[in-house]
Enzyme design. Structure first.
Site, PDB file in Angstrom:
ATOM      1  N   SER A   1      42.334  33.664  38.237  1.00  0.00           N
ATOM      2  CA  SER A   1      42.916  33.415  36.974  1.00  0.00           C
ATOM      3  C   SER A   1      44.578  33.713  36.703  1.00  0.00           C
ATOM      4  O   SER A   1      44.915  34.581  37.359  1.00  0.00           O
ATOM      5  CB  SER A   1      41.976  33.890  36.012  1.00  0.00           C
ATOM      6  OG  SER A   1      40.816  33.277  36.010  1.00  0.00           O
TER       7      SER A   1
HETATM    8  N1  SAH Z   1      37.308  35.346  37.215  1.00  0.00           N
HETATM    9  C1  SAH Z   1      38.031  34.780  38.496  1.00  0.00           C
HETATM   10  C2  SAH Z   1      38.204  33.269  38.252  1.00  0.00           C
HETATM   11  C3  SAH Z   1      37.592  32.534  39.336  1.00  0.00           C
HETATM   12  S1  SAH Z   1      37.381  30.914  39.140  1.00  0.00           S
HETATM   13  C4  SAH Z   1      39.242  35.642  38.440  1.00  0.00           C
HETATM   14  O1  SAH Z   1      39.431  36.589  37.657  1.00  0.00           O
HETATM   15  O2  SAH Z   1      40.427  35.132  39.159  1.00  0.00           O
HETATM   16  C5  SAH Z   1      35.853  30.570  38.288  1.00  0.00           C
HETATM   17  C6  SAH Z   1      34.633  31.009  39.354  1.00  0.00           C
HETATM   18  O3  SAH Z   1      33.577  30.474  38.645  1.00  0.00           O
HETATM   19  C7  SAH Z   1      34.827  30.082  40.772  1.00  0.00           C
HETATM   20  O4  SAH Z   1      34.737  30.993  41.794  1.00  0.00           O
HETATM   21  C8  SAH Z   1      33.542  29.373  40.597  1.00  0.00           C
HETATM   22  O5  SAH Z   1      32.900  29.202  41.783  1.00  0.00           O
HETATM   23  C9  SAH Z   1      32.849  30.267  39.662  1.00  0.00           C
HETATM   24  N2  SAH Z   1      31.509  29.348  38.975  1.00  0.00           N
HETATM   25  C10 SAH Z   1      31.598  28.101  38.452  1.00  0.00           C
HETATM   26  N3  SAH Z   1      30.346  27.648  38.121  1.00  0.00           N
HETATM   27  C11 SAH Z   1      29.694  28.701  38.147  1.00  0.00           C
HETATM   28  C12 SAH Z   1      28.308  29.265  37.842  1.00  0.00           C
HETATM   29  N4  SAH Z   1      27.315  28.283  37.272  1.00  0.00           N
HETATM   30  N5  SAH Z   1      28.017  30.490  38.114  1.00  0.00           N
HETATM   31  C13 SAH Z   1      28.666  31.510  38.589  1.00  0.00           C
HETATM   32  N6  SAH Z   1      29.941  31.127  38.946  1.00  0.00           N
HETATM   33  C14 SAH Z   1      30.387  29.932  38.943  1.00  0.00           C
END
Ligand code: SAH
Length: 227
Positions: free
Chosen positions: A75
């Site tokens: 993010s």
């Molecule tokens: N929190 C992270 C952002 C990662 S992007 C940061 O700080 O950079 C969002 C993430 O959500 C991805 O890795 C994706 O695989 C995950 N995601 C999407 N749907 C999900 C679900 N139903 N349960 C758990 N993770 C999920």
């Protein structure tokens, strides 16, 4: 074996991945409106470059999202700071749930500001990477799970804060039910073209909705991915 006398260059960073680059990032977040000293301090202390693929490490302290593989992203620092500040404003955080660990950056930012953090990721290799990253930082109040968090994680509820870092089309009612009294949910809502970041606060059995920003997250998807 690593010598204790040598500084850990990987953690501290050199050149563009240095403390100075982090300081510049923190200054730009403050200019963009992040006010919480606690949040800015944690952002200043957290090496983002360890969460970023080597090919992008020169961009680690730019205020932008970056690819981390598996069609997912780390993010944007401003959005991480904004969500953290928003949920923190209600008071001290005992138990926090994050949905979408990714490489673990948001987890690392909220962990020093909470007693206990649970974070769920559906893609196993990303979950594994987050485990390694957070271990490197010595964050021991974090519990990472590989699973589908689209309906939250009722087992450890209620939560003082739930941060959702992938976007559903609507707010799952299960997440509202997992909020503690005065608990806060930060969640991007909408399709892939863009979403609104909402902050929902539980006041008794009512839910007060505030719109914070326009944002762009990857979609919240169902099911687990093993490899
Ligand atoms: N929190 C992270 C952002 C990662 S992007 C940061 O700080 O950079 C969002 C993430 O959500 C991805 O890795 C994706 O695989 C995950 N995601 C999407 N749907 C999900 C679900 N139903 N349960 C758990 N993770 C999920």
């Amino acid at each position: 074996m690593e010598s204790n006398e040598k500084p850990n260059l990987h953690l501290d960073g050199i050149g563009v991945t240095s403390r100075r680059a982090r300081e510049r990032l923190v200054n730009s977040l403050a200019k963009k409106g992040i006010k919480s000293g606690e949040v800015l301090d944690v952002m200043r202390a957290t090496p983002r470059h360890i969460f970023v693929d080597e090919a992008f490490s020169h961009l680690s302290y730019e205020d932008r999202a970056l690819n981390i593989g598996y069609r997912q992203t780390i993010s944007q620092p401003y959005v991480v700071a904004r969500m953290t500040e928003a949920v923190l404003a209600a008071g001290p955080l005992r138990r926090v749930l994050e949905i979408g660990t990714g490489c673990g950056y948001q987890t690392a930012i909220i962990a020093p500001l909470a007693e206990e953090v649970h974070s769920i990721e559906r893609i196993k290799p990303l979950h594994d990477r987050a485990v390694a990253n957070l271990r490197l930082l010595g964050l021991d109040n974090v519990h990472l799970l590989h699973g589908d968090g689209s309906l939250g994680y009722a087992e450890q509820s209620p939560y003082d804060a739930i941060i959702v870092t992938a976007a559903p089309l609507g707010v799952p009612k299960e997440l509202l039910a997992q909020l503690a009294p005065n608990g806060r949910l930060a969640i991007p809502v909408g399709g892939e073209a863009g979403q609104e970041l909402r902050l929902i606060t539980r006041v008794k059995d009512q839910f007060v909705n505030r719109m914070l920003e326009h944002v762009r997250f990857v979609p919240l998807l169902k099911g687990r991915v093993r490899n």
